[in-house]
Design an enzyme around this catalytic site. Structure first.
Site, PDB file in Angstrom:
ATOM      1  CE1 TYR A  72      -5.237  18.304 -11.445  1.00 20.38           C
ATOM      2  CE2 TYR A  72      -3.147  17.911 -12.561  1.00 20.38           C
ATOM      3  CZ  TYR A  72      -4.471  17.561 -12.335  1.00 20.38           C
ATOM      4  OH  TYR A  72      -5.013  16.484 -12.976  1.00 20.38           O
ATOM      5  CG  PHE A 124      -5.013  -7.721   2.489  1.00 25.74           C
ATOM      6  CD1 PHE A 124      -5.485  -8.163   3.721  1.00 25.74           C
ATOM      7  CD2 PHE A 124      -5.680  -6.674   1.869  1.00 25.74           C
ATOM      8  CE1 PHE A 124      -6.592  -7.568   4.309  1.00 25.74           C
ATOM      9  CE2 PHE A 124      -6.779  -6.073   2.455  1.00 25.74           C
ATOM     10  CZ  PHE A 124      -7.249  -6.518   3.681  1.00 25.74           C
ATOM     11  CG  ASP A 125      -9.184 -10.156   2.130  1.00 29.81           C
ATOM     12  OD1 ASP A 125      -8.207 -10.752   2.609  1.00 29.81           O
ATOM     13  OD2 ASP A 125     -10.256 -10.011   2.722  1.00 29.81           O
ATOM     14  CG  ASP A 215       0.715  -5.683   0.811  1.00 26.11           C
ATOM     15  OD1 ASP A 215       0.722  -4.550   1.333  1.00 26.11           O
ATOM     16  OD2 ASP A 215      -0.319  -6.378   0.751  1.00 26.11           O
ATOM     17  CB  ALA A 217      -0.130  -2.466   4.886  1.00 23.41           C
ATOM     18  CE  LYS A 258      -4.184  -1.530   6.331  1.00 16.04           C
ATOM     19  NZ  LYS A 258      -4.797  -1.278   5.012  1.00 16.04           N
ATOM     20  CG  HIS A 450     -16.710  -9.785   4.293  1.00 16.20           C
ATOM     21  ND1 HIS A 450     -16.247  -9.947   3.003  1.00 16.20           N
ATOM     22  CD2 HIS A 450     -15.969  -8.784   4.805  1.00 16.20           C
ATOM     23  CE1 HIS A 450     -15.278  -9.088   2.775  1.00 16.20           C
ATOM     24  NE2 HIS A 450     -15.095  -8.361   3.853  1.00 16.20           N
TER      25      HIS A 450
HETATM   26  N1  F0G Z   1      -2.296  -4.926   2.027  1.00 18.23           N
HETATM   27  C1  F0G Z   1      -2.521  -5.298   3.301  1.00 18.23           C
HETATM   28  C2  F0G Z   1      -1.559  -6.220   3.980  1.00 18.23           C
HETATM   29  C3  F0G Z   1      -3.654  -4.810   3.983  1.00 18.23           C
HETATM   30  O1  F0G Z   1      -3.857  -5.193   5.238  1.00 18.23           O
HETATM   31  C4  F0G Z   1      -4.526  -3.918   3.310  1.00 18.23           C
HETATM   32  C5  F0G Z   1      -5.711  -3.387   3.982  1.00 18.23           C
HETATM   33  C6  F0G Z   1      -4.241  -3.564   1.985  1.00 18.23           C
HETATM   34  C7  F0G Z   1      -3.119  -4.085   1.386  1.00 18.23           C
HETATM   35  C8  F0G Z   1      -5.131  -2.635   1.201  1.00 18.23           C
HETATM   36  O2  F0G Z   1      -4.973  -1.341   1.636  1.00 18.23           O
HETATM   37  O3  F0G Z   1      -7.208  -0.702   2.584  1.00 18.23           O
HETATM   38  O4  F0G Z   1      -5.492   1.012   1.950  1.00 18.23           O
HETATM   39  O5  F0G Z   1      -6.700  -0.232   0.204  1.00 18.23           O
HETATM   40  N2  F0G Z   1      -6.162  -3.849   5.064  1.00 18.23           N
HETATM   41  C9  F0G Z   1      -7.300  -3.331   5.823  1.00 18.23           C
HETATM   42  C10 F0G Z   1      -7.547  -4.212   7.018  1.00 18.23           C
HETATM   43  C11 F0G Z   1      -8.522  -3.074   5.023  1.00 18.23           C
HETATM   44  O6  F0G Z   1      -8.566  -4.006   7.704  1.00 18.23           O
HETATM   45  O7  F0G Z   1      -6.727  -5.078   7.314  1.00 18.23           O
HETATM   46  P1  F0G Z   1      -6.169  -0.253   1.589  1.00 18.23           P
END
Ligand code: F0G
Length: 458
Positions: A72, A124-125, A215, A217, A258, A450
Site C-alpha cells: 500500500y 485537449f477536451d 500536458d 501525453a 500514450k 458524441h
Molecule cells: N491530454 C491529451 C493531449 C490527451 O490526448 C488526452 C487523452 C488527455 C490529456 C487525457 O488523458 O485519457 O488518460 O485521461 N486523449 C485520448 C484520445 C482520450 O483519444 O486522444 P486520459
C-alpha cells in the site's frame, strides 16, 4: 542508398481480429444507431478510435507485471517509477494517478479557481473540461496556421506569442494560475511544438512569474519531431531533447496511456514542493495514497519500463514514420488530410472530402460511418458532433475543422494494415461525389453528446 527503417522489435504474441462483410457491418452500425462508440470491438476489424491505452507492451514490460510490488505504501514499483520519472523529465516531485484526466483533476483542484483564465495551445477536451468545470476559461493561443489543413508548417502546435502576451496584458496576474502547453497538440492534429517556441513561452512565464505546465501525453513523439525538424537538435538523443524541453517548465500532467506505453496510468511531476504538498491532499481524496494514486504496483513497474522504451529513437522512428507512411499514401491519392501528418494519427478533412454533404448533416460523422461500412475501420469524428451545442442558444456549434481522426495504436498494427486502410480510403474517395446526405441526431446528452448520441440516416 539509405536503408529503409524497420520496426525495432519482432512479434511474440498475436491477437486475432475479426473480418466481416459489408452487409454485416451495415446491420451492426444501424443497430448501434450510427454511433461508432456503440459498436462492440469484435465488430471492428482495425480499431483506430484512439491511440490511448491501446498499444502493445514489450516483453520487458510484461516482466515488470510479474515483479510488481503491491504494498500500500512505499512499494518498490513506486520507487522505480519515481526514479525513472526524475531521470527522464528532471522533475523532482511525483504523484501517480489512474490516467491523464485524473492528473488534471488533482493539479487543477490545487491551482485553478473560479474566474481564472488558462492560456495554452488548443487544450485537449478533458483539460478544457477540468478548467471549465471550475468556472475558469481556457484561452486558445495556437498559431493560426494550425487551422488550415493545407498549410505546411513544421510546428503547427506552436503558441502564437503575441496572443499569449495579450492574455497577460489583458488579465490581472492573479487570474492566470499557469500556462499549459500540450505536446504534441492533439486537438490541432497531433502537431508538435518546437523547442524554440517552448523557450519563448517559458520566457514570458518567467517574466510574469507564472508556472508553465506541460500536458505531456505525447512528449516523446514531440521530441522526435524536434530532432527531425529543428536546427541544432539533429544530433541530440531523444532523452536529451525531452530533458531540455521539460527544463523550461515547472511541471507536467501525463496520460501514460500514450507515450508511457501502458494501457492505463498517469501522473503529475513538479519542481515546486509547495504545489506538490497541496496536490497530495487531492491525490489522497480522489486517487489513493500518494505512492500508488490509482495504479497497481505492477502497472507502475510497466510504466517505468515503458517510459524508457518510448524515449528511444528507433522505437519513435518506426512509430511516427508508420503514421506518416499512411498519411503520405492518402496524400498521393489526393485525399485531403491535415498536413504535415501528426505524430499519432491521420486527420481527414471532411469539409474538403465530402463538401456535398450539408454541414448540418454532420459530414465528418457520415464519413466516419462510411469508412466503417466499407472497411470495418473505426475512426472518430472530431467535428460538429464533438463540439456540442452552444450552452445558451442550444444551437449546434460549427468548428473551423470537420475532421475524422484515424489514431494509430503503438506497436500494434503492421505495414499491411496501413496498406489496407489506405486502400479503403482510396475507394471511398473515388466515389465521394455520390455522397449527398448525412445524418440527423435523434437523441443526445446535454454535454459530451458524441459518446452516446443516436443518429438517423437522412
Ligand atoms: N491530454 C491529451 C493531449 C490527451 O490526448 C488526452 C487523452 C488527455 C490529456 C487525457 O488523458 O485519457 O488518460 O485521461 N486523449 C485520448 C484520445 C482520450 O483519444 O486522444 P486520459
Amino acid at each position: 542508398m539509405e536503408l529503409p527503417y524497420a520496426e525495432p522489435y519482432k512479434i511474440k504474441m498475436v491477437e486475432s481480429i475479426n473480418r466481416s462483410t459489408r452487409e454485416q457491418r451495415l446491420k451492426w452500425i444501424k443497430e448501434a444507431n450510427y454511433n461508432l462508440f456503440n459498436l462492440s470491438s469484435d465488430k471492428v476489424f482495425i480499431d483506430l478510435l484512439t491511440d490511448s491505452g491501446t498499444g502493445s507492451m514489450s516483453d520487458k514490460q510484461w516482466g515488470e507485471i510479474m515483479v510488481g510490488d503491491e504494498s500500500y505504501a512505499g512499494s518498490s514499483s513506486f520507487l522505480k517509477l519515481k526514479k525513472t520519472v526524475k531521470k527522464i523529465t528532471g522533475f523532482t516531485y511525483f504523484l501517480p494517478t489512474h490516467q491523464g484526466r485524473a492528473a488534471e483533476n488533482v493539479l487543477f483542484s490545487t491551482l485553478v479557481k473560479e474566474g481564472d483564465v488558462v492560456p495554452g495551445n488548443s487544450h485537449f477536451d478533458t483539460t478544457k473540461g477540468h478548467i471549465e468545470f471550475r468556472k475558469a476559461t481556457a484561452i486558445d493561443c495556437t498559431i493560426d496556421e494550425a487551422f488550415d489543413t493545407s498549410i505546411i508548417h513544421d510546428f503547427k502546435g506552436n503558441v502564437d506569442i503575441q496572443k499569449l502576451k495579450k492574455v497577460f496584458e489583458t488579465y490581472p496576474l492573479e487570474k492566470i494560475p499557469f500556462v499549459i502547453l500540450t505536446i504534441t497538440c492533439n486537438s490541432s492534429g497531433g502537431q508538435p511544438v518546437s523547442i524554440e517556441n517552448v523557450r519563448e513561452v517559458s520566457k514570458i512565464c518567467k517574466k510574469y512569474k507564472t508556472p508553465l505546465i506541460f500536458d505531456s501525453a505525447r512528449f516523446a513523439e514531440n521530441a522526435y519531431f524536434i530532432k527531425k525538424r529543428e536546427k541544432g537538435y539533429e544530433n541530440k538523443t531523444i532523452k536529451e531533447i525531452v530533458k531540455e524541453v521539460f527544463s523550461y517548465g515547472d511541471g507536467m500532467t501525463m496520460s501514460a496511456k500514450k507515450d508511457g506505453l501502458v494501457n492505463m496510468g498517469g501522473f503529475i511531476a513538479l519542481n515546486s514542493e509547495k504545489i506538490f504538498k497541496q496536490a497530495t491532499v487531492y491525490t489522497i481524496m480522489f486517487e489513493g495514497f500518494i505512492t500508488y494514486g490509482g495504479m497497481n504496483g505492477r502497472d507502475m513497474g510497466a510504466l517505468a519500463q515503458g517510459l524508457d522504451e518510448a524515449t528511444e529513437f528507433d522505437y519513435l522512428e518506426s512509430r511516427v514514420e508508420q503514421v506518416a507512411y499512411l498519411g503520405k499514401k492518402l496524400v498521393e491519392y489526393g485525399v485531403p488530410v491535415q498536413q504535415p501528418i501528426g505524430g499519432h494519427a491521420v486527420f481527414l478533412d471532411a469539409n474538403k472530402f465530402v463538401p456535398t454533404i450539408p454541414r448540418e448533416e454532420y459530414r465528418a460523422q457520415a464519413l466516419a460511418i462510411e469508412i466503417y461500412v466499407v472497411g470495418g475501420i473505426r475512426g472518430v469524428e472530431i467535428g460538429t458532433v464533438l463540439a456540442d451545442r452552444d450552452p445558451v442558444t442550444r444551437e449546434n456549434r460549427y468548428p473551423d475543422l470537420e475532421l475524422v481522426r484515424l489514431a494509430i495504436p503503438r506497436r500494434t498494427y503492421t505495414h499491411n494494415h496501413m496498406e489496407y486502410i489506405a486502400a479503403v480510403l482510396e475507394k471511398i474517395y473515388d466515389t465521394r461525389k455520390e455522397a449527398k446526405s448525412g445524418f440527423e441526431i435523434i437523441d443526445e446528452a446535454p454535454i459530451m453528446r458524441h459518446f452516446t448520441a443516436k443518429f438517423r440516416k437522412i
